[in-house]
Motif scaffolding. Structure first.
Motif: not given
Length: 77
Positions: A13-30
């Motif tokens: 999950i971390r790898q995919l999130r970073k590949q998409r240029g998202l921070t944890q805050e951004q993904l949590a908001a989504q």
């Protein structure tokens, strides 16, 4: 669930999130925008393998990260 497996899924999950240029805050908001009640802190714990992931969270992560369930479960980097 096996702790090692949870860790590997979290790392995926971390790898995919970073590949998409998202921070944890951004993904949590989504996730929150899509009716998935999760904080940045909870997401960080999932990525570190320190918190179980609920089915609704898993399904929404798959959708938001645009990957199949199988890819998330593979835990392969």
């Amino acid at each position: 669930m096996d702790e090692t497996f949870e860790y590997l899924v979290g790392q995926k999950i971390r790898q995919l999130r970073k590949q998409r240029g998202l921070t944890q805050e951004q993904l949590a908001a989504q996730l929150q925008t899509n009716n998935c009640d999760i904080t940045r802190s909870a997401l960080a714990k999932i990525e570190a393998g320190q918190r179980h992931i609920y089915l609704d969270e898993f399904k929404m992560l798959s959708r938001l990260l645009q990957v199949s369930y199988e890819e998330l479960l593979s835990g392969e980097q």
